[in-house]
Scaffold this motif. Structure first.
Motif, PDB file in Angstrom:
ATOM      1  N   ARG A  81       0.798  -1.238   0.000  1.00  0.00           N
ATOM      2  CA  ARG A  81       0.000   0.000   0.000  1.00  0.00           C
ATOM      3  C   ARG A  81       0.827   1.282   0.000  1.00  0.00           C
ATOM      4  O   ARG A  81       0.384   2.295  -0.506  1.00  0.00           O
ATOM      5  CB  ARG A  81      -0.989  -0.020   1.162  1.00  0.00           C
ATOM      6  CG  ARG A  81      -1.966  -1.164   0.970  1.00  0.00           C
ATOM      7  CD  ARG A  81      -3.128  -1.126   1.884  1.00  0.00           C
ATOM      8  NE  ARG A  81      -3.890  -2.365   1.730  1.00  0.00           N
ATOM      9  CZ  ARG A  81      -5.152  -2.507   2.042  1.00  0.00           C
ATOM     10  NH1 ARG A  81      -5.810  -1.486   2.559  1.00  0.00           N
ATOM     11  NH2 ARG A  81      -5.768  -3.654   1.879  1.00  0.00           N
ATOM     12  N   ASP A  82       2.015   1.212   0.572  1.00  0.00           N
ATOM     13  CA  ASP A  82       2.878   2.407   0.502  1.00  0.00           C
ATOM     14  C   ASP A  82       3.305   2.677  -0.933  1.00  0.00           C
ATOM     15  O   ASP A  82       3.718   3.795  -1.254  1.00  0.00           O
ATOM     16  CB  ASP A  82       4.129   2.220   1.368  1.00  0.00           C
ATOM     17  CG  ASP A  82       3.894   2.674   2.804  1.00  0.00           C
ATOM     18  OD1 ASP A  82       2.760   3.077   3.117  1.00  0.00           O
ATOM     19  OD2 ASP A  82       4.845   2.615   3.605  1.00  0.00           O
ATOM     20  N   ASP A  83       3.225   1.662  -1.749  1.00  0.00           N
ATOM     21  CA  ASP A  83       3.665   1.804  -3.139  1.00  0.00           C
ATOM     22  C   ASP A  83       2.495   1.667  -4.112  1.00  0.00           C
ATOM     23  O   ASP A  83       2.695   1.295  -5.269  1.00  0.00           O
ATOM     24  CB  ASP A  83       4.729   0.754  -3.463  1.00  0.00           C
ATOM     25  CG  ASP A  83       5.955   0.933  -2.594  1.00  0.00           C
ATOM     26  OD1 ASP A  83       6.435   2.069  -2.487  1.00  0.00           O
ATOM     27  OD2 ASP A  83       6.399  -0.059  -1.980  1.00  0.00           O
ATOM     28  N   THR A  84       1.317   1.937  -3.633  1.00  0.00           N
ATOM     29  CA  THR A  84       0.156   1.916  -4.525  1.00  0.00           C
ATOM     30  C   THR A  84      -0.245   3.343  -4.872  1.00  0.00           C
ATOM     31  O   THR A  84      -0.531   4.155  -3.987  1.00  0.00           O
ATOM     32  CB  THR A  84      -1.028   1.173  -3.876  1.00  0.00           C
ATOM     33  OG1 THR A  84      -0.662  -0.194  -3.682  1.00  0.00           O
ATOM     34  CG2 THR A  84      -2.264   1.241  -4.763  1.00  0.00           C
ATOM     35  N   ALA A  85      -0.225   3.622  -6.136  1.00  0.00           N
ATOM     36  CA  ALA A  85      -0.512   4.978  -6.620  1.00  0.00           C
ATOM     37  C   ALA A  85      -1.996   5.137  -6.922  1.00  0.00           C
ATOM     38  O   ALA A  85      -2.728   4.150  -7.091  1.00  0.00           O
ATOM     39  CB  ALA A  85       0.296   5.242  -7.884  1.00  0.00           C
ATOM     40  N   ILE A  86      -2.426   6.376  -6.989  1.00  0.00           N
ATOM     41  CA  ILE A  86      -3.788   6.694  -7.434  1.00  0.00           C
ATOM     42  C   ILE A  86      -3.680   7.721  -8.549  1.00  0.00           C
ATOM     43  O   ILE A  86      -3.055   8.769  -8.368  1.00  0.00           O
ATOM     44  CB  ILE A  86      -4.655   7.272  -6.302  1.00  0.00           C
ATOM     45  CG1 ILE A  86      -4.634   6.363  -5.074  1.00  0.00           C
ATOM     46  CG2 ILE A  86      -6.089   7.461  -6.787  1.00  0.00           C
ATOM     47  CD1 ILE A  86      -5.354   6.956  -3.871  1.00  0.00           C
ATOM     48  N   VAL A  87      -4.282   7.403  -9.679  1.00  0.00           N
ATOM     49  CA  VAL A  87      -4.341   8.366 -10.779  1.00  0.00           C
ATOM     50  C   VAL A  87      -5.813   8.544 -11.134  1.00  0.00           C
ATOM     51  O   VAL A  87      -6.480   7.592 -11.530  1.00  0.00           O
ATOM     52  CB  VAL A  87      -3.554   7.890 -12.016  1.00  0.00           C
ATOM     53  CG1 VAL A  87      -3.518   9.003 -13.052  1.00  0.00           C
ATOM     54  CG2 VAL A  87      -2.149   7.464 -11.643  1.00  0.00           C
ATOM     55  N   LEU A  88      -6.289   9.741 -10.943  1.00  0.00           N
ATOM     56  CA  LEU A  88      -7.708  10.034 -11.152  1.00  0.00           C
ATOM     57  C   LEU A  88      -7.859  10.974 -12.337  1.00  0.00           C
ATOM     58  O   LEU A  88      -7.099  11.929 -12.463  1.00  0.00           O
ATOM     59  CB  LEU A  88      -8.270  10.694  -9.889  1.00  0.00           C
ATOM     60  CG  LEU A  88      -9.710  11.203  -9.935  1.00  0.00           C
ATOM     61  CD1 LEU A  88     -10.698  10.058 -10.107  1.00  0.00           C
ATOM     62  CD2 LEU A  88     -10.035  11.987  -8.662  1.00  0.00           C
TER      63      LEU A  88
END
Lengths: 222, 373
Positions: A81-88
């Motif tokens: 989770r520390d390395d999970t990105a979010i692109v919206l």
């Protein structure tokens, strides 16, 4: 990353209802919800409470429901989770909240609680907070012809090793007509990551061209 | 992943409370002057403060212009950057970074309705650029996130030249919003000072033209970038500054540097109690209790929101060029983690090879860049 990124999960919310890789298609009226994304829709759909859902604006609510339908919590191991990105990505942005905030100003009452949601990136923060996602994040304001830009940016982040997994998302919420569109509601959350994550994959990377989120949503509904 | 290309700065532009031009901005900041003063153009807007950093009247669109203030300022700054780089606009892609872009259509007779993508198209058309690469809206981290996105595309070899423009203007919308959150200092803001009471808003536009062609560099590279999320709260930063540390570590890692190699630091320094404390705590921890010389400039430029990341990057570059860190304006009695070495009087640097710039925003966004000579 060495592995070809895969589609691990998908959730869609629209004016019909909710459907996801972890949620059978459910119409709003099936669960007694009279208005899409209304305050009790979270508990009605998922049978549990979310203490802060009611205070969210509609785009954030729709994204949270789509993420739940994709089972983000079940798909992402804690250590990723520390390395999970979010692109919206969004065309409409925070238009509804902008109008609501302006209406409050016209009434001489500043709705301080609405103001943060006049930033289209606010709903990205709500996802990050809920699932403790601390990877890179960006909100892209797009034109309709640029649909799918978040998926392309997600691919870059994965290929460059900047993220291990990515939530690529699209949200459009218009309570009224704007720029020839609306009223409309669409939120799509795609969970993307390597097959080696040990999660069953839904399939390969969504095809580029056209509006991949519309295509994904249609495929899931079908 | 193949070989990464270096990302060079080739051109700069700015319109700020000090007027049009990077030199005006840099000279004023290094002279300790502030553009935060009694409001004039925005004086009729009710807000719990009498001050802001407005762009001077000569920077406003001419009477009768159909150009909105946001578009006008963005174009002004962009033209300066294109001119310094001697770039052919037709070969340049645009990344526009903004929180609210152009609200002229919602607040008056204009056409802007708050979508950065539409403002980006307008600016790209006006400048006859090759096109719009992206329009970023990442709260007050927009500028750094936009630069980070541009750097990624350049490093991957997808594009050759990117013009990153940060822009936000003062409106009744933002002034009422921050006022409603009780985030405005009634007096000129004092980031990191014990008497700080919030932010002072500002407006402006700033531009950096980035290129993969080292022969066109002004001698500065954007050598590292990192973005993260606090995953903590919609408005409040993580009190320990964990997200900020993560973003800075990512930027340093991307630059191939260790923290010991950083020679100076530009802080976000908004002037709110929570932000300044969290930022100082995070930076002090990142640098093991003793940061390099640090400065923040929102006490001079005001908080220009989506423009701030690019505008302040210009000041980072100026500090590297001058080998000097200017004093933190308004700072008399620091009230944050003492590990953050806040410069009180302009300090010369023996070495200014690598600088770290950080920013954060609503929604838990944190971003960091490394500039290197």
């Amino acid at each position: 990353m060495n592995d070809a990124p895969m589609l691990l999960g998908l959730g869609v919310v629209d004016d019909i209802g909710v459907v996801g890789s972890a949620k059978p298609a459910t119409r709003w009226q099936d669960v007694g919800v009279t208005q899409a994304c209304m305050g009790r829709s979270y508990s009605a759909l998922f049978g549990r409470r979310d203490a802060t859902y009611r205070r969210l604006d509609r785009p954030s609510r729709a994204l949270v429901l789509a993420a739940e339908a994709a089972d983000v919590d079940g798909l992402l191991p804690r250590e990723a989770r520390d390395d999970t990105a979010i692109v919206l990505e969004t065309v409409c942005g925070s238009f509804d909240s902008d109008r609501r905030f302006l209406d409050s100003l016209a009434r001489g009452v500043v709705e301080g609680a609405v103001f943060p949601y006049t930033l289209p990136s606010a709903s990205l923060g709500e996802l990050a907070q809920r699932y403790r996602l601390r990877g890179p994040c960006v909100c892209l304001s797009i034109e309709p012809s640029q649909a799918g830009e978040s998926l392309r940016e997600a691919r870059r982040l994965l290929e460059d090793g900047e993220a291990r997994c990515v939530l690529a998302a699209r949200v459009e919420s218009l309570a009224e007509t704007w720029a020839g569109r609306g009223p409309l509601l669409l939120a799509v959350v795609a969970v993307l990551g390597p097959a080696t994550l040990g999660r069953p994959t839904l399939g390969p990377w969504p095809a580029d061209g056209g509006d991949p989120f519309e295509t994904l949503a249609r495929a899931l509904r079908a | 992943m193949g070989t990464r290309r270096h990302v060079h700065v080739a051109g700069r532009g700015a319109v700020s409370g000090f007027g049009a031009g990077v030199q005006k901005l840099v000279d004023a900041v290094f002279a300790g002057r502030s553009a935060v003063r009694l409001r004039e153009r925005t004086a009729p807007i009710p807000a719990p403060t009498a001050v802001a950093a407005e762009v001077p009247p000569e920077c406003l669109p001419p009477a009768g212009s159909r150009c909105s203030l946001a578009a006008h300022l963005a174009v002004l700054a962009a033209r300066q950057a294109l001119a310094e780089a001697d770039a052919d606009p037709a070969a340049v892609q645009l990344v526009l970074a903004s929180t609210k872009a152009d609200l002229s259509g919602l607040l008056g007779p204009g056409t802007g309705e708050g979508q950065p993508a539409r403002l980006a198209r307008r600016v790209a058309e006006e400048l006859e650029l090759a096109g719009v690469l992206a329009a970023v809206s990442a709260a007050c981290a927009s500028g750094l996130v936009g630069l980070s996105l541009a750097a990624r595309r350049l490093a991957r070899g997808e594009v050759e030249q990117v013009l990153v423009v940060g822009i936000d203007v003062l409106t009744s919308f933002t002034m009422a919003g921050f006022g409603g959150l009780h985030a405005l200092d009634p007096e000129p803001c004092r980031p990191f000072d014990i008497r700080r009471r919030g932010i002072s808003l500002g407006e402006g536009a700033a531009a950096l033209l980035l290129t993969a062609d080292g022969s066109r560099s002004i001698g500065v590279r954007l050598s590292g970038h990192g973005v993260s999320n606090d995953a903590f709260h919609a408005l409040q930063p993580d009190a320990q500054g964990d997200g900020l540390v993560l973003a800075a570590q990512r930027a340093l890692c991307s630059a191939g540097l260790t923290r010991e190699q950083v020679d100076l630091l530009h802080a976000h320094g908004t002037g709110t109690t929570a932000n300044d404390q969290a930022e100082a705590r995070g930076l002090a921890r990142l640098f093991r209790g003793a940061t390099p010389p640090a400065f923040g400039t929102k006490g001079q430029t005001g908080h220009t929101l989506g423009a701030s990341g690019v505008l302040e990057s210009l000041l980072v570059i100026a500090a590297m060029e001058r080998r000097c860190v200017p004093a933190n304006a308004g700072l008399e009695e620091p009230d944050v983690d003492a590990g953050l070495d806040l410069v009180r009087a302009a300090r010369s640097l023996g070495r200014a090879r690598h600088a770290l710039k950080v920013a954060g925003g609503f929604g838990g966004l944190q971003a960091a860049l490394v500039f290197s000579t």
